[in-house]
Write a protein that holds these residues in place. Structure first.
Motif, PDB file in Angstrom:
ATOM      1  N   GLN A  88       0.824  -1.207   0.000  1.00 18.04           N
ATOM      2  CA  GLN A  88       0.000   0.000   0.000  1.00 18.04           C
ATOM      3  C   GLN A  88       0.859   1.258   0.000  1.00 18.04           C
ATOM      4  O   GLN A  88       0.584   2.222  -0.681  1.00 18.04           O
ATOM      5  CB  GLN A  88      -0.903  -0.025   1.230  1.00 18.04           C
ATOM      6  CG  GLN A  88      -1.756   1.214   1.363  1.00 18.04           C
ATOM      7  CD  GLN A  88      -2.693   1.138   2.547  1.00 18.04           C
ATOM      8  OE1 GLN A  88      -2.756   0.131   3.247  1.00 18.04           O
ATOM      9  NE2 GLN A  88      -3.423   2.190   2.777  1.00 18.04           N
ATOM     10  N   SER A  89       1.938   1.231   0.807  1.00 20.96           N
ATOM     11  CA  SER A  89       2.799   2.409   0.913  1.00 20.96           C
ATOM     12  C   SER A  89       3.970   2.324  -0.061  1.00 20.96           C
ATOM     13  O   SER A  89       4.930   3.059   0.073  1.00 20.96           O
ATOM     14  CB  SER A  89       3.309   2.513   2.330  1.00 20.96           C
ATOM     15  OG  SER A  89       3.836   1.259   2.697  1.00 20.96           O
ATOM     16  N   GLY A 160       3.228  10.179  -6.174  1.00 23.62           N
ATOM     17  CA  GLY A 160       2.631   8.928  -5.705  1.00 23.62           C
ATOM     18  C   GLY A 160       2.416   7.927  -6.835  1.00 23.62           C
ATOM     19  O   GLY A 160       2.728   6.749  -6.704  1.00 23.62           O
ATOM     20  N   SER A 186      -4.820   2.670  -2.721  1.00 23.07           N
ATOM     21  CA  SER A 186      -5.540   3.493  -1.747  1.00 23.07           C
ATOM     22  C   SER A 186      -4.798   4.772  -1.374  1.00 23.07           C
ATOM     23  O   SER A 186      -5.387   5.653  -0.773  1.00 23.07           O
ATOM     24  CB  SER A 186      -5.874   2.680  -0.504  1.00 23.07           C
ATOM     25  OG  SER A 186      -4.703   2.165   0.046  1.00 23.07           O
ATOM     26  N   ASN A 187      -3.520   4.898  -1.733  1.00 23.80           N
ATOM     27  CA  ASN A 187      -2.814   6.151  -1.440  1.00 23.80           C
ATOM     28  C   ASN A 187      -2.816   7.116  -2.622  1.00 23.80           C
ATOM     29  O   ASN A 187      -2.155   8.133  -2.583  1.00 23.80           O
ATOM     30  CB  ASN A 187      -1.369   5.878  -1.032  1.00 23.80           C
ATOM     31  CG  ASN A 187      -1.269   5.391   0.399  1.00 23.80           C
ATOM     32  OD1 ASN A 187      -2.270   5.298   1.091  1.00 23.80           O
ATOM     33  ND2 ASN A 187      -0.076   5.101   0.841  1.00 23.80           N
TER      34      ASN A 187
END
Lengths: 385, 301
Positions: A88-89, A160, A186-187
């Motif tokens: 995710q990150s 991102g 989701s980020n």
């Protein structure tokens, strides 16, 4: 769940996982079919990320086994399983350039520890050819993901979306047996998320590899996946094609979770012997059920009956919400403590708050659940008993 | 009637009103004294003198040519060169071990953290006396143990070649706890998913995990620790004053101890000021090198 066992790329067999005294997963079994895009969908805390970590080999289950290609890999490391994972990150190494980030899994797999020593390693015989070959593969992946101009930059200098691509590149480069993606979008902001959704789907088709995609966003799961596993409280509630989840939810929880607009759930007594029961009026019967039932109605399937008395339910308009193409009408049901939403074409809508409206619906669009267990009930056509 | 003042003026006055008091206090307590020290270092002023004579760089020349002055400078550099890297390395080792230990024995890890931090919290002069007892040449526990093991018993504080290293050893003992706490804080903020990613990428041994994730991610912490420790190293004073008084024969004399002796015992203010300026330049230079050159390399932009 069909017992395809051996044709699966990866199988979890009766796995249980307890973290810090909380039971996250209990006796979970599931398989990942080759070249399929599988989404694990569920709210936060349902155990979907834990499941993914077990698949990856980052955690070991407290009980049960993990199998890949018929072999028990429960004790194998992620690298031994040859899986790739997108976090995710993104989890990029901030001190390495984009090229070094993408190359790292290859360097780790193909170079001996002595060859990995900075500067000196490259002087060893054979090491230079290996590194040149790795560099070539990194550039090929970068070209595919259109991040070639970024290869010499550090992750800190990327947006991102660019970091996301680098993370995907690092997963792609090693030609893994299985891709695991943990909420990879989701980020990102809403616009980029839609774009990346298309790209990931395309990537899945092009690579022909199995993807396991963990998300809490039903739109991502429904639009991208061939198959969705809906997880709640550590259990798979339903396993099926996106269409099955929407059209034939196996349980009340699935029905409530799936759908752009939340499904109306109305608690009613048993229709047995009641000629005036809404179900009977809809022409449905439940001959084998005695207890209370929950009726599930999607706002997009409800219509206004021509006359208020014609509907199977009657309600008073409480609120109108304009959505452009549609108007969401909230009705307070007559004689019940429940409110229901129905979606109406905004042009056709001439309702005002306070109006009495009768509800109409095709009987095939009605979902029935046992009010106690939440399990799906199968009505038979025909009124009364 | 008051003339209306323009907006720019009004804002300027507000700024002055807000910043002014701080500037005044800083000037009175920091900038002016530093300036005075700087000016005094070019004079031969001694406390009580009625006049001052400017002697140019004479005091600096004396400091760098006088064997005692040079001794103080080299001793300080040796002390820093031994103490700083050892303290950082050992603190890093202790911190990584204790960080890992917190997984399987949180209680023991917490206890050891407190134990390692004790020297930082304790009164150094009292602790120095304990060291003096332990390192006593004949009845100290260290030498008695060494003798029993058949090893030579060094004269820790009276051997001229050894004394500065003994002090550096105590310096290491004294600073490890503080550095360990800083490293622990640095370790605690390394995102767990980086270790996960490394594991997925095939970084399997603890050794390569350290070099792939832990060490690079500790870069900013290490830089900070290095600056703090080096500054503390240059400032070494208490242990010298409590244990050796700079002796034997100036073998453990350091810059700050020399500055204290010249300034507050012999009242040679000009000379002490020159020592202060040299000390200041060392610390400023080191900090500049560390921040100026390494800042970019540890923040990965």
């Amino acid at each position: 769940m069909a017992s395809l066992g051996d044709s699966h790329i990866l199988d979890l067999r009766h796995v249980s996982q307890t973290l810090g005294g909380n039971r996250i997963l209990h006796d979970l079994s599931l398989g990942v079919a080759p070249s399929e895009f599988t989404a694990i969908l569920g709210p936060s805390g349902c155990g979907k990320s834990t499941t993914l970590r077990l698949m990856a080999g980052l955690d070991r289950p407290n009980a049960g086994t993990v199998h890949m290609g018929g072999r028990d890999v429960t004790d194998d490391t992620p690298a031994m399983r040859n899986i790739a994972m997108v976090f995710q990150s993104y989890a990029l190494y901030p001190h390495l350039t984009v090229a070094e980030n993408i190359a790292l899994p290859l360097v780790m797999r193909e170079c001996k520890p002595t060859e990995r020593v900075p500067f000196l390693g490259a002087l060893l015989p054979g090491a230079r050819d290996k590194l040149r070959d790795i560099g070539k593969r990194v550039r090929r992946i970068a070209a595919m993901l259109e991040i070639e101009p970024l290869l010499e930059r550090k992750p800190g200098a990327l947006s991102g979306g660019q970091q996301q691509r680098v993370a995907v590149g690092r997963a792609l480069v090693r030609d893994p047996a299985l891709f695991l993606l943990d909420e990879p979008l989701s980020n990102l902001d809403a616009k980029l998320r839609i774009q990346m959704r298309t790209e990931l789907s395309a990537l899945h088709r092009r690579s022909g590899k199995p993807f396991v995609y963990v998300t809490h966003d039903q739109t991502e799961a429904m639009t991208m996946a061939d198959r969705v596993l809906l997880m709640l409280e550590g259990r798979v509630i339903q396993d099926g094609r996106p269409r099955e989840l929407y059209e034939r939810p196996a349980a009340r929880e699935v029905a409530a979770f799936i759908g752009a607009h939340p499904m109306n759930l109305i608690d009613l007594p048993s229709p047995a012997g009641d000629a005036d029961h809404p179900l009977t009026r809809l022409g449905l019967a439940l001959p084998n059920h005695r207890g209370r039932i929950t009726v599930g109605l999607r706002p997009e399937h409800l219509r206004c009956a021509t006359a208020a008395a014609d509907g199977f339910l009657k309600g008073r308009v409480e609120r109108l919400e304009y959505h452009g193409r549609d108007t969401m009408v909230t009705l307070r049901l007559d004689g019940l403590e429940t409110a229901v939403d129905l979606l109406q074409n905004a042009q056709a809508s001439s309702l005002n708050p306070g109006d009495w409206v009768g509800l109409a619906c095709r009987s095939t669009d009605v979902h029935l659940f046992d009010a106690e267990t939440g399990g799906r009930l199968h009505p038979t056509p025909g009124g009364g008993t | 009637m008051m003339a209306p003042i323009s907006r720019a003026w009004r804002e300027g006055l507000t700024d002055l009103y807000l910043v002014g008091p701080t500037v005044l206090v800083l000037a009175a307590l920091v900038f002016v004294p530093v300036l005075i020290v700087f000016v005094l270092s070019f004079t031969d002023y001694q406390l009580g003198d009625r006049s001052v004579t400017f002697v140019g760089f004479d005091q600096y020349v004396a400091l760098f040519t006088d064997p005692i002055g040079r001794r103080a400078i080299t001793n300080t550099l040796i002390y820093v060169a031994v103490m700083v890297p050892s303290s950082i390395l050992l603190a890093l080792l202790v911190a990584t071990r204790l960080h890992g230990m917190a997984q399987w024995s949180p209680g023991l890890s917490r206890f050891l953290r407190a134990a390692y931090f004790l020297p930082v919290a304790a009164t150094l002069v009292a602790m120095a006396l304990a060291w003096q007892m332990m390192l006593h040449p004949s009845i100290g526990i260290v030498n008695m143990t060494l003798v029993r093991l058949g090893l030579p018993a060094p004269a820790w504080f009276s051997d001229r070649g050894l004394v500065i290293y003994t002090l550096a050893l105590i310096g290491i003992w004294q600073t490890i706890g503080y550095n360990m706490v800083l490293f622990l804080a640095g370790l605690a903020v390394i995102p767990r998913h980086l270790y996960d990613a490394a594991e997925v990428d095939g970084v399997s041994s603890a050794w390569s995990r350290f070099w792939t994730v832990t060490w690079p991610m500790l870069g900013p912490t290490t830089l900070f620790v290095a600056v703090i420790t080096a500054t503390a190293g240059f400032r070494v004073f208490e242990t010298v004053a409590a244990l050796t008084g700079g002796g034997p024969a100036f073998a453990s004399d350091t810059l700050v101890y020399a500055l204290y002796r010249e300034g507050f015992v012999y009242f040679k203010v000009g000379y002490a000021s020159a020592i202060t300026v040299v000390f200041f330049v060392f610390v400023a230079l080191l900090t500049f090198i560390q921040y100026g050159l390494l800042q970019k390399r540890v923040h990965y932009r």
